[in-house]
Scaffold this active site. Structure first.
Site, PDB file in Angstrom:
ATOM      1  N   ASN A  83      38.755  30.591  44.487  1.00  9.97           N
ATOM      2  CA  ASN A  83      39.869  30.098  43.660  1.00  9.97           C
ATOM      3  C   ASN A  83      41.130  29.919  44.493  1.00  9.97           C
ATOM      4  O   ASN A  83      41.847  28.933  44.335  1.00  9.97           O
ATOM      5  CB  ASN A  83      40.136  31.049  42.493  1.00  9.97           C
ATOM      6  CG  ASN A  83      39.143  30.850  41.369  1.00  9.97           C
ATOM      7  OD1 ASN A  83      39.230  29.872  40.624  1.00  9.97           O
ATOM      8  ND2 ASN A  83      38.178  31.749  41.260  1.00  9.97           N
TER       9      ASN A  83
ATOM     10  N   MET B  69      41.956  42.524  43.106  1.00  8.24           N
ATOM     11  CA  MET B  69      41.293  43.624  42.409  1.00  8.24           C
ATOM     12  C   MET B  69      42.191  44.848  42.228  1.00  8.24           C
ATOM     13  O   MET B  69      41.777  45.971  42.491  1.00  8.24           O
ATOM     14  CB  MET B  69      40.015  44.022  43.170  1.00  8.24           C
ATOM     15  CG  MET B  69      39.056  42.881  43.386  1.00  8.24           C
ATOM     16  SD  MET B  69      38.593  42.062  41.861  1.00  8.24           S
ATOM     17  CE  MET B  69      37.447  43.264  41.226  1.00  8.24           C
TER      18      MET B  69
ATOM     19  N   ASN C 202      46.929  35.354  35.904  1.00  8.93           N
ATOM     20  CA  ASN C 202      45.617  35.810  36.366  1.00  8.93           C
ATOM     21  C   ASN C 202      44.526  34.922  35.780  1.00  8.93           C
ATOM     22  O   ASN C 202      44.697  34.352  34.706  1.00  8.93           O
ATOM     23  CB  ASN C 202      45.393  37.263  35.914  1.00  8.93           C
ATOM     24  CG  ASN C 202      44.079  37.836  36.408  1.00  8.93           C
ATOM     25  OD1 ASN C 202      43.678  37.589  37.553  1.00  8.93           O
ATOM     26  ND2 ASN C 202      43.383  38.583  35.569  1.00  8.93           N
TER      27      ASN C 202
ATOM     28  N   HIS D  55      40.506  35.125  34.556  1.00 10.42           N
ATOM     29  CA  HIS D  55      39.481  36.116  34.234  1.00 10.42           C
ATOM     30  C   HIS D  55      38.219  35.404  33.727  1.00 10.42           C
ATOM     31  O   HIS D  55      38.310  34.508  32.896  1.00 10.42           O
ATOM     32  CB  HIS D  55      40.010  37.094  33.183  1.00 10.42           C
ATOM     33  CG  HIS D  55      39.042  38.195  32.904  1.00 10.42           C
ATOM     34  ND1 HIS D  55      38.853  39.245  33.783  1.00 10.42           N
ATOM     35  CD2 HIS D  55      38.170  38.380  31.888  1.00 10.42           C
ATOM     36  CE1 HIS D  55      37.903  40.043  33.307  1.00 10.42           C
ATOM     37  NE2 HIS D  55      37.479  39.542  32.156  1.00 10.42           N
TER      38      HIS D  55
HETATM   39  C1  GRF Z   1      36.798  34.973  39.677  1.00  8.56           C
HETATM   40  O1  GRF Z   1      35.621  34.990  38.909  1.00  8.56           O
HETATM   41  C2  GRF Z   1      38.015  35.268  38.845  1.00  8.56           C
HETATM   42  O2  GRF Z   1      37.885  34.822  37.535  1.00  8.56           O
HETATM   43  C3  GRF Z   1      38.075  36.778  38.895  1.00  8.56           C
HETATM   44  O3  GRF Z   1      37.687  37.118  40.195  1.00  8.56           O
HETATM   45  C4  GRF Z   1      36.800  36.117  40.687  1.00  8.56           C
HETATM   46  C5  GRF Z   1      37.312  35.686  42.031  1.00  8.56           C
HETATM   47  O4  GRF Z   1      36.435  34.798  42.647  1.00  8.56           O
HETATM   48  N1  GRF Z   1      39.389  37.273  38.564  1.00  8.56           N
HETATM   49  P1  GRF Z   1      36.828  34.089  43.992  1.00  8.56           P
HETATM   50  O5  GRF Z   1      37.121  35.196  45.014  1.00  8.56           O
HETATM   51  O6  GRF Z   1      38.032  33.241  43.743  1.00  8.56           O
HETATM   52  O7  GRF Z   1      35.624  33.281  44.356  1.00  8.56           O
END
Ligand code: GRF
Length: 198
Positions: A14, A95, A113, A115
């Site tokens: 992301n 996290m 955020n 989710h």
């Molecule tokens: C995603 O599924 C997001 O929704 C959650 O953590 C994950 C992060 O994935 N909060 P990435 O590291 O961006 O691939």
């Protein structure tokens, strides 16, 4: 210009997607990436792809207890944010539960955020996996403002997706990730249009 900080702990798909998409929005600048772990591959990838981006690895001090550790970590994060005059923050797989100190920096309203569930269902860790294990017929992705709870802040955007009868867990997760990559950049679009009170 609106300065945005990205926060990530893991794979960072992301975060990388936002770094790519932000280039279409003249009023926005992602000015730094905050990472709180030693294990994320992101710093290396970002260094190669976006050499001008400031990457700050800020690790928690494990010798402090839970409360002081969070305070101390957030104080160090804020020092960096202030140096970049950051106005908005986007958590992308970061996290950590955000404490009052960092929430106050963002005025309780400019920290977002993503989710992987249809909140308020499946807050917390492993949301895709838990929804799949429960046999849900549909799940979704939510983008929300961060408050002091875990995945509880006001919802800004939400999109559902079906679970197909033939889905394996990885099909299901992939469908969700595809939506994440479409939906999170919508926030950039809205910020660029000043639609979020930026
Ligand atoms: C995603 O599924 C997001 O929704 C959650 O953590 C994950 C992060 O994935 N909060 P990435 O590291 O961006 O691939």
């Amino acid at each position: 210009m609106i300065s945005i900080a990205l926060f990530a702990s893991g794979t960072g798909t992301n975060a990388l997607n936002l770094l790519d998409k932000v280039r279409s929005y003249p009023k926005l600048k992602i000015c730094c990436l905050i990472i709180d772990t030693d294990t994320s591959p992101l710093p290396e990838i970002v260094k190669a792809k976006y050499p001008d981006l400031a990457v700050h690895k800020i690790l928690p001090n494990m010798e402090l207890d839970k409360k002081d550790g969070r305070n101390d970590h957030e104080a160090r994060v804020i020092e960096v944010l202030a140096g970049h005059e950051v106005k908005w923050g986007m958590l992308a797989g970061y996290m950590r539960i955000i404490g009052p100190r960092l929430l106050n920096y963002f005025g309780m309203q400019r920290l977002v955020n993503i989710h992987p569930s249809l909140l308020p269902s499946y807050t917390g860790l492993h949301a895709f996996e838990r929804a799949f294990a429960d046999g849900v017929k549909e799940s979704g992705i939510t983008i929300h403002l961060v408050d002091e709870g875990m995945d509880t802040g006001p919802i800004l955007l939400q999109r559902s997706f079906p679970r197909l009868p033939t889905d394996t867990l990885s099909d299901f997760i992939q469908r969700g990730k595809d939506i994440e990559w479409e939906l999170y950049p919508e926030i950039l679009k809205q910020l660029n249009q000043s639609a979020l009170g930026a």
